[in-house]
Design an enzyme around this catalytic site. Structure first.
Site, short mmCIF file in Angstrom:
data_model
loop_
_atom_site.label_atom_id
_atom_site.label_comp_id
_atom_site.label_asym_id
_atom_site.label_seq_id
_atom_site.Cartn_x
_atom_site.Cartn_y
_atom_site.Cartn_z
N GLU A 143 25.46 37.14 29.54
CA GLU A 143 26.47 36.18 29.12
C GLU A 143 27.70 36.41 29.97
O GLU A 143 28.02 37.55 30.29
CB GLU A 143 26.86 36.35 27.65
N TYR A 155 26.56 35.61 40.20
CA TYR A 155 25.24 35.47 39.58
C TYR A 155 24.45 34.31 40.21
O TYR A 155 23.26 34.43 40.49
CB TYR A 155 25.35 35.29 38.06
C1 LIG Z 1 32.53 39.87 38.91
C2 LIG Z 1 32.57 41.15 39.71
C3 LIG Z 1 31.69 42.21 39.05
C4 LIG Z 1 32.05 40.87 41.13
O1 LIG Z 1 31.98 42.09 41.84
P1 LIG Z 1 32.42 42.17 43.36
O2 LIG Z 1 32.01 43.50 43.88
O3 LIG Z 1 33.85 41.83 43.49
O4 LIG Z 1 31.56 41.01 44.01
P2 LIG Z 1 30.85 40.99 45.45
O5 LIG Z 1 31.82 41.44 46.48
O6 LIG Z 1 29.56 41.72 45.38
O7 LIG Z 1 30.65 39.43 45.60
C5 LIG Z 1 29.38 38.83 45.72
C6 LIG Z 1 29.55 37.32 45.63
O8 LIG Z 1 30.10 36.95 44.36
C7 LIG Z 1 30.99 35.82 44.52
N1 LIG Z 1 32.36 36.27 44.21
C8 LIG Z 1 32.77 37.52 43.92
N2 LIG Z 1 34.09 37.52 43.66
C9 LIG Z 1 34.52 36.26 43.82
C10 LIG Z 1 35.78 35.61 43.69
N3 LIG Z 1 36.89 36.31 43.35
N4 LIG Z 1 35.85 34.29 43.89
C11 LIG Z 1 34.77 33.58 44.22
N5 LIG Z 1 33.53 34.13 44.37
C12 LIG Z 1 33.41 35.44 44.16
C13 LIG Z 1 30.85 35.41 45.97
O9 LIG Z 1 29.76 34.52 46.05
C14 LIG Z 1 30.52 36.74 46.63
O10 LIG Z 1 29.88 36.61 47.86
P3 LIG Z 1 30.76 36.50 49.20
O11 LIG Z 1 31.82 37.58 49.14
O12 LIG Z 1 29.76 36.72 50.29
O13 LIG Z 1 31.37 35.13 49.17
C15 LIG Z 1 34.04 41.68 39.85
O14 LIG Z 1 34.86 40.63 40.30
C16 LIG Z 1 34.62 42.21 38.55
O15 LIG Z 1 34.47 43.38 38.23
N6 LIG Z 1 35.29 41.36 37.78
C17 LIG Z 1 35.92 41.78 36.53
C18 LIG Z 1 34.89 42.14 35.48
C19 LIG Z 1 33.94 40.99 35.23
O16 LIG Z 1 34.34 39.84 35.16
N7 LIG Z 1 32.65 41.32 35.08
C20 LIG Z 1 31.61 40.35 34.82
C21 LIG Z 1 31.48 40.15 33.35
S1 LIG Z 1 30.19 39.00 32.97
#
Ligand SMILES: CC(C)(COP(=O)(O)OP(=O)(O)OC[C@H]1O[C@@H](n2cnc3c(N)ncnc32)[C@H](O)[C@@H]1OP(=O)(O)O)[C@@H](O)C(=O)NCCC(=O)NCCS
Length: 190
Positions: A143, A155
């Site tokens: 979720e 995702y």
């Molecule tokens: C969501 C989260 C886990 C993503 O982790 P991350 O290490 O920053 O993501 P990645 O660098 O692996 O990104 C992979 C892809 O996700 C998408 N993405 C990640 N962050 C993004 C952003 N801020 N805006 C748009 N797309 C994004 C992109 O498609 C990205 O690929 P790209 O960099 O080649 O464009 C991180 O932002 C986070 O911890 N957020 C706060 C906690 C949270 O929301 N957790 C999820 C709860 S369901």
């Protein structure tokens, strides 16, 4: 103890990988020339997990020490992984491998703000997808807040699709959750 032994014996005789223990070997990986240690979370990691949580969800304290402890200690069902860089905990992911189900549920994933958008979230998600695949599960589910576009983008980029909303899912502000699922293409298996 006897129950655990019987379960393992049962798994051995039936050759069912889903019944096997959830094991994980520590590994060092390189992402953008930075070295990260990926390992299973243990109870002493919880203070660092809580501080990471506070940074990424400042208004939501529903995952307190007790919740993490219960999740991490239930190691036959749950797999919690952490990533460390220079000994600092910078990311984690959790998933529930319910033996009676065909689905692995991602319970939490977070990357500390200064390490975001560097591929750590994608790496951890891929580890869980590969793990679920190796145990013959049919799908993964999770979720995500309707407003959390970065997470949804992550995702979707991995092949998850939306399966509707769960109304008022989050206790904190009664926000709806998007139900997302990743399906392996081997129906009738597992
Ligand atoms: C969501 C989260 C886990 C993503 O982790 P991350 O290490 O920053 O993501 P990645 O660098 O692996 O990104 C992979 C892809 O996700 C998408 N993405 C990640 N962050 C993004 C952003 N801020 N805006 C748009 N797309 C994004 C992109 O498609 C990205 O690929 P790209 O960099 O080649 O464009 C991180 O932002 C986070 O911890 N957020 C706060 C906690 C949270 O929301 N957790 C999820 C709860 S369901």
């Amino acid at each position: 103890m006897l129950k655990k032994f019987n379960a393992l014996l049962h798994a051995f005789w039936n050759g069912d990988p889903k019944q096997a223990e959830l094991t994980f070997r520590n590994r060092h990986i390189l992402i953008n020339k930075n070295s990260f240690l990926v390992s299973r979370a243990i109870v002493p990691d919880i203070p660092e997990l809580l501080s990471l949580q506070k940074k990424v969800y400042p208004n939501d304290s529903s995952w307190n020490f007790g919740v993490f402890e219960e999740e991490i200690k239930n190691e036959n069902k749950n797999l919690y992984l952490i990533m460390r860089h220079d000994d600092r905990l910078v990311a984690f992911i959790g998933a529930a491998f319910d033996r009676g189900e065909h689905d692995v549920h991602i319970t939490n994933v977070a990357v500390t703000p200064t390490y975001q958008r560097a591929g750590l979230g994608r790496y951890l998600m891929r580890v869980m997808i590969d793990y679920a695949n190796s145990l013959n599960y049919q799908s993964l589910s999770l979720e995500v807040r309707q407003s959390n576009e970065p997470a949804q983008a992550l995702y979707k980029s991995l092949g998850f699709t939306s399966h509707g909303l769960k109304k008022d899912y989050y206790v904190f502000n009664r926000e709806d959750a998007v139900d997302m699922r990743y399906e392996f293409s081997r129906k009738g298996n597992g």
